[in-house]
Structures are given as C-alpha cells and as structure tokens.
Write a protein that holds these residues in place. Structure first.
Motif, mmCIF file in Angstrom:
data_model
loop_
_atom_site.group_PDB
_atom_site.id
_atom_site.type_symbol
_atom_site.label_atom_id
_atom_site.label_comp_id
_atom_site.label_asym_id
_atom_site.label_seq_id
_atom_site.Cartn_x
_atom_site.Cartn_y
_atom_site.Cartn_z
ATOM 1 N N GLY A 46 0.811 -1.213 0.000
ATOM 2 C CA GLY A 46 0.000 0.000 0.000
ATOM 3 C C GLY A 46 0.847 1.266 0.000
ATOM 4 O O GLY A 46 0.340 2.360 0.173
ATOM 5 N N ILE A 47 2.138 1.095 -0.212
ATOM 6 C CA ILE A 47 3.060 2.230 -0.269
ATOM 7 C C ILE A 47 3.079 2.751 -1.701
ATOM 8 O O ILE A 47 3.107 1.972 -2.646
ATOM 9 N N GLY A 48 3.093 4.075 -1.854
ATOM 10 C CA GLY A 48 2.882 4.682 -3.159
ATOM 11 C C GLY A 48 4.074 4.902 -4.055
ATOM 12 O O GLY A 48 3.901 5.233 -5.220
ATOM 13 N N SER A 49 5.291 4.723 -3.547
ATOM 14 C CA SER A 49 6.451 4.970 -4.409
ATOM 15 C C SER A 49 7.641 4.133 -3.952
ATOM 16 O O SER A 49 7.691 3.667 -2.809
ATOM 17 N N VAL A 50 8.585 3.971 -4.856
ATOM 18 C CA VAL A 50 9.810 3.234 -4.529
ATOM 19 C C VAL A 50 10.575 3.959 -3.420
ATOM 20 O O VAL A 50 11.089 3.323 -2.498
ATOM 21 N N ALA A 51 10.629 5.271 -3.488
ATOM 22 C CA ALA A 51 11.339 6.038 -2.452
ATOM 23 C C ALA A 51 10.732 5.780 -1.074
ATOM 24 O O ALA A 51 11.458 5.600 -0.092
ATOM 25 N N GLU A 52 9.403 5.748 -1.003
ATOM 26 C CA GLU A 52 8.740 5.480 0.274
ATOM 27 C C GLU A 52 8.997 4.043 0.742
ATOM 28 O O GLU A 52 9.140 3.792 1.939
ATOM 29 N N MET A 53 9.063 3.102 -0.201
ATOM 30 C CA MET A 53 9.358 1.716 0.178
ATOM 31 C C MET A 53 10.786 1.613 0.708
ATOM 32 O O MET A 53 11.041 0.890 1.671
ATOM 33 N N LEU A 54 11.711 2.331 0.097
ATOM 34 C CA LEU A 54 13.085 2.330 0.595
ATOM 35 C C LEU A 54 13.147 2.916 2.002
ATOM 36 O O LEU A 54 13.860 2.391 2.869
ATOM 37 N N ASP A 55 12.400 3.976 2.235
ATOM 38 C CA ASP A 55 12.335 4.554 3.585
ATOM 39 C C ASP A 55 11.780 3.541 4.579
ATOM 40 O O ASP A 55 12.282 3.411 5.698
ATOM 41 N N ALA A 56 10.738 2.811 4.157
ATOM 42 C CA ALA A 56 10.144 1.794 5.031
ATOM 43 C C ALA A 56 11.148 0.681 5.323
ATOM 44 O O ALA A 56 11.216 0.181 6.452
ATOM 45 N N CYS A 57 11.942 0.309 4.321
ATOM 46 C CA CYS A 57 12.978 -0.708 4.531
ATOM 47 C C CYS A 57 13.996 -0.225 5.554
ATOM 48 O O CYS A 57 14.363 -0.961 6.477
ATOM 49 N N ARG A 58 14.431 0.998 5.405
ATOM 50 C CA ARG A 58 15.411 1.555 6.346
ATOM 51 C C ARG A 58 14.865 1.585 7.770
ATOM 52 O O ARG A 58 15.547 1.216 8.721
ATOM 53 N N SER A 59 13.622 1.997 7.909
ATOM 54 C CA SER A 59 13.045 2.103 9.251
ATOM 55 C C SER A 59 12.733 0.735 9.849
ATOM 56 O O SER A 59 12.557 0.620 11.064
ATOM 57 N N SER A 60 12.705 -0.297 9.008
ATOM 58 C CA SER A 60 12.430 -1.659 9.484
ATOM 59 C C SER A 60 13.681 -2.530 9.519
ATOM 60 O O SER A 60 13.585 -3.739 9.695
ATOM 61 N N ASP A 61 14.855 -1.915 9.308
ATOM 62 C CA ASP A 61 16.125 -2.648 9.304
ATOM 63 C C ASP A 61 16.162 -3.767 8.278
ATOM 64 O O ASP A 61 16.725 -4.831 8.523
ATOM 65 N N ILE A 62 15.567 -3.516 7.124
ATOM 66 C CA ILE A 62 15.619 -4.468 6.012
ATOM 67 C C ILE A 62 16.786 -4.067 5.132
ATOM 68 O O ILE A 62 16.894 -2.912 4.714
ATOM 69 N N GLU A 63 17.667 -5.006 4.868
ATOM 70 C CA GLU A 63 18.849 -4.726 4.040
ATOM 71 C C GLU A 63 18.415 -4.329 2.637
ATOM 72 O O GLU A 63 17.575 -4.983 2.019
ATOM 73 N N ILE A 64 18.996 -3.245 2.135
ATOM 74 C CA ILE A 64 18.642 -2.720 0.825
ATOM 75 C C ILE A 64 19.677 -3.162 -0.205
ATOM 76 O O ILE A 64 20.878 -3.027 0.011
ATOM 77 N N ARG A 65 19.159 -3.680 -1.315
ATOM 78 C CA ARG A 65 20.048 -4.088 -2.409
ATOM 79 C C ARG A 65 20.769 -2.870 -2.960
ATOM 80 O O ARG A 65 20.242 -1.779 -3.013
ATOM 81 N N ARG A 66 21.964 -3.059 -3.409
ATOM 82 C CA ARG A 66 22.773 -1.960 -3.955
ATOM 83 C C ARG A 66 22.195 -1.413 -5.260
ATOM 84 O O ARG A 66 22.323 -0.244 -5.537
ATOM 85 N N ASN A 67 21.552 -2.259 -6.057
ATOM 86 C CA ASN A 67 21.078 -1.824 -7.370
ATOM 87 C C ASN A 67 19.665 -1.247 -7.332
ATOM 88 O O ASN A 67 19.076 -1.029 -8.353
ATOM 89 N N THR A 68 19.130 -0.971 -6.127
ATOM 90 C CA THR A 68 17.784 -0.404 -6.033
ATOM 91 C C THR A 68 17.866 1.100 -6.082
ATOM 92 O O THR A 68 18.721 1.699 -5.533
#
Length: 81
Positions: free
Chosen positions: A59-81
């Motif tokens: 239900g998140i509206g953009s990739v940038a917001e999903m990346l923010d959600a990953c950061r706030s949830s301690d989900i490792e972010i792929r380098r190529n994202t």
C-alpha cells in the motif's frame, strides 16, 4: 520476528534441494498476497517481486517510500535499487 525471517533462518543449513523448495514456497506466498508489509518489503529487496507488486502488497505509493520503510524496518537494501 516475521514469518519470512523464520523462513530464512530455516534455510541456514538446508539439505539438497530444500533451499529451492523453501524459496519457491516463500515466493508463492508473495504472489498470493498472503504476507505482511515487512515480508513484502523483504521479498522486494531480495528480488522476488517487482516494484509494482511490492507497492500493491504494502500500500506504499512509491519506490522512495518503500526504501524509507525498509530503512526504518532494518531491512537490508540491495545496492542496485
């Protein structure tokens, strides 16, 4: 801890062919939509689902917001994202 975290821990020492079967099960859950927001974000970062499917599931509206959600949830972010 999420179901996907439990799943990934169970894959630490899988036997021959088990890892592929477990991964297929997790991917099927992502496709069916029966996952939490956290699990959807993890699956997205693992490359199991694309941006559009991740946005549908979370239900998140953009990739940038999903990346923010990953950061706030301690989900490792792929380098190529």
């Amino acid at each position: 801890m999420s179901d996907l975290d439990d799943f990934m821990k169970s894959m630490a020492e899988p036997g021959p062919g088990e890892r592929e079967a477990l991964e297929a099960e997790a991917k099927a859950a992502l496709v069916s939509g029966h996952v939490s927001v956290h699990d959807a974000l993890q699956g997205w970062q693992r490359g199991w689902i694309d941006d559009q499917r991740a946005m549908q599931l979370t239900g998140i509206g953009s990739v940038a917001e999903m990346l923010d959600a990953c950061r706030s949830s301690d989900i490792e972010i792929r380098r190529n994202t």
